[in-house]
Design an enzyme around this catalytic site. Structure first.
Site, PDB file in Angstrom:
ATOM      1  N   CYS A 176       0.887  -1.164   0.000  1.00 43.48           N
ATOM      2  CA  CYS A 176       0.000   0.000   0.000  1.00 43.48           C
ATOM      3  C   CYS A 176       0.920   1.208   0.000  1.00 43.48           C
ATOM      4  O   CYS A 176       1.554   1.499   1.005  1.00 43.48           O
ATOM      5  CB  CYS A 176      -0.916   0.016   1.223  1.00 43.48           C
ATOM      6  SG  CYS A 176      -1.832   1.568   1.401  1.00 43.48           S
ATOM      7  N   CYS A 203      -0.686   4.449   2.287  1.00 42.86           N
ATOM      8  CA  CYS A 203      -0.685   4.385   3.758  1.00 42.86           C
ATOM      9  C   CYS A 203      -0.120   3.019   4.117  1.00 42.86           C
ATOM     10  O   CYS A 203       1.039   2.766   3.809  1.00 42.86           O
ATOM     11  CB  CYS A 203      -2.049   4.690   4.364  1.00 42.86           C
ATOM     12  SG  CYS A 203      -3.492   4.004   3.559  1.00 42.86           S
ATOM     13  N   SER A 204      -0.882   2.157   4.731  1.00 45.76           N
ATOM     14  CA  SER A 204      -0.381   0.804   4.975  1.00 45.76           C
ATOM     15  C   SER A 204      -1.555  -0.161   5.037  1.00 45.76           C
ATOM     16  O   SER A 204      -1.629  -1.005   5.917  1.00 45.76           O
ATOM     17  CB  SER A 204       0.437   0.747   6.265  1.00 45.76           C
ATOM     18  OG  SER A 204       1.592   1.547   6.158  1.00 45.76           O
ATOM     19  N   CYS A 205      -2.485  -0.043   4.073  1.00 47.85           N
ATOM     20  CA  CYS A 205      -3.672  -0.894   4.051  1.00 47.85           C
ATOM     21  C   CYS A 205      -3.250  -2.365   4.006  1.00 47.85           C
ATOM     22  O   CYS A 205      -2.313  -2.723   3.296  1.00 47.85           O
ATOM     23  CB  CYS A 205      -4.537  -0.553   2.848  1.00 47.85           C
ATOM     24  SG  CYS A 205      -5.237   1.105   2.956  1.00 47.85           S
TER      25      CYS A 205
END
Lengths: 219, 198
Positions: free
Chosen positions: B103, B106-108
């Site tokens: 991702c 962000c850090s999905c």
């Protein structure tokens, strides 16, 4: 917005090390910041997209300095202050008191939670519109530039790819983050060749990315 | 808050304590509720869930087919659902194709099956480089792929979450589902490693 968060394709970050013994939360405050970050959306009357935009709005130094949970903490504070649940400076004043440096708490401010219509829980929505694109269609990512929230990374702008799949429709983060309506849309997984993204000397690879219908145009 | 003062920063542990103190004092959160939330992600939600999904797919051809056609539904059948799992797509590795998930914005990450993302997944180096030089980065992370394997990078930029179905390692024909699940790693389900027979 073109912020520090839009990291796809940036250079200079070095390599990646895997710590096989990493705990879920390395420090106690990581877990507390995570939990309060998750709860801050409800407490501030905002939403997941506003939270993501809250992360993007952090100063790049603050985005990076205390890592992932550091930005969750800073973002929770941003949303709670924006909504008037906490006063500006309230967290800092309380922290200084906790460190033995007596300061007065700032006065409470008036609550200012956003007022807007929600179409239900979560982000997926059913819509009646026919999808504009089908798997196999060639599409170009529009040259969208906004100071607000978007889920189209900069490295895709203006690039041409092929629709791989139609995914469930979902509300549009670009407007939902700003409480300007959900504008649910079709979402597509679009495939790009690495040479289209990074030039003829790129490593051979295929990139698949999920894009909202309004990010795309027919070629 | 966007505080650009880089020399007189308060430690994040103290700011966290301050925020909790302000919110509990206003009756907006309870410390026990925070504890419960944290404990759920420490003890109940993690890659052991995804490993069960993978092991079942390896041993039950009907389930594998269902999983690839309707990831969310097949995963829910095993009892895994929740935040960051509204729509889960399972992508299968083969001799010809290697899938890896990132991702960049962000850090999905698919929480119901993998728990919270590890530090390397959230590292700017991973987020920036996986879309641009995946082979080099995978190699630096310990996974060398043959030139004739197609590398497919999935950037989870909307609300779909991706889980990699790794290849079942050779020499595991006589292992049962539980033994197989014990071999499956988080890193293999993100696509930065292969599963080895142990």
């Amino acid at each position: 917005m073109d912020g520090i968060h839009d990291m796809g394709g940036m250079q200079g970050w070095g390599t990646v090390a895997i710590d096989p013994d990493e705990p879920v939360f390395r420090e106690r405050w990581h877990g507390r910041a995570f939990a309060m970050g998750a709860m801050s959306m409800g407490l501030s009357g905002t939403n997941l997209d506003a939270f993501r935009h809250g992360l993007e709005r952090l100063h790049p130094y603050d985005y990076l300095a205390d890592g992932y949970y550091g930005r969750w903490l800073a973002c929770a504070e941003t949303l709670l202050v924006d909504s008037g649940v906490l006063s500006p400076g309230a967290v800092e004043a309380r922290a200084r008191n906790l460190m033995g440096e007596p300061v007065d708490d700032p006065a409470d401010v008036e609550e200012n939670k956003p007022v807007y219509e929600r179409g239900g829980a979560g982000s997926l929505r059913e819509i009646d519109d026919e999808p504009a694109f089908s798997p196999g269609d060639r599409v170009r990512a529009k040259d969208i530039r906004t100071g607000g929230h978007t889920r189209m990374p900069g490295y895709i702008r203006g690039r041409t790819g092929t629709v791989h799949a139609l995914r469930p429709a979902a509300l549009l983060p670009d407007t939902n983050a700003h409480f300007e309506g959900e504008n649910p849309q079709h979402v597509y997984t679009v495939e790009f060749d690495s040479a289209e993204l990074w030039g003829p000397d790129a490593e051979a690879a295929t990139l698949r990315i999920d894009l909202f219908e309004s990010y795309l145009e027919a070629t | 808050m966007a505080d650009t003062n880089t020399t007189d920063r308060l430690p994040p542990a103290v700011r966290t304590e301050a925020l909790e103190s302000l919110l509990t004092e206003r009756g907006l959160v309870k410390s026990e509720v925070l504890d419960g939330f944290i404990n759920r992600f420490v003890n109940d939600v993690g890659p052991m869930n995804g490993a069960k999904v993978v092991a079942k797919a390896w041993t039950d051809p009907d389930y594998r087919q269902h999983l690839l056609a309707d990831g969310t539904g097949a995963i829910k059948e095993l009892g895994f659902a929740g935040p960051q799992g509204e729509h889960i797509v399972v992508v299968e590795n083969s001799d010809d194709v290697h899938n890896v998930v990132v991702c960049t914005l962000c850090s999905c990450y698919p929480w119901p099956v993998l728990g919270l993302p590890p530090e390397w997944y959230k590292d700017p180096a991973y987020r920036s480089r996986m879309v641009r030089e995946p082979r080099t980065l995978l190699s630096e992370m310990g996974l060398d792929l043959d030139d004739d394997v197609e590398v497919r990078v999935w950037d989870s930029s909307a609300e779909n979450r991706y889980l990699v179905l790794p290849q079942r390692p050779e020499g595991t024909d006589d292992l049962g589902e539980d033994e197989l699940a014990a071999l499956v790693t988080r890193d293999a389900m993100v696509g930065v490693a292969k599963v080895s027979a142990g």
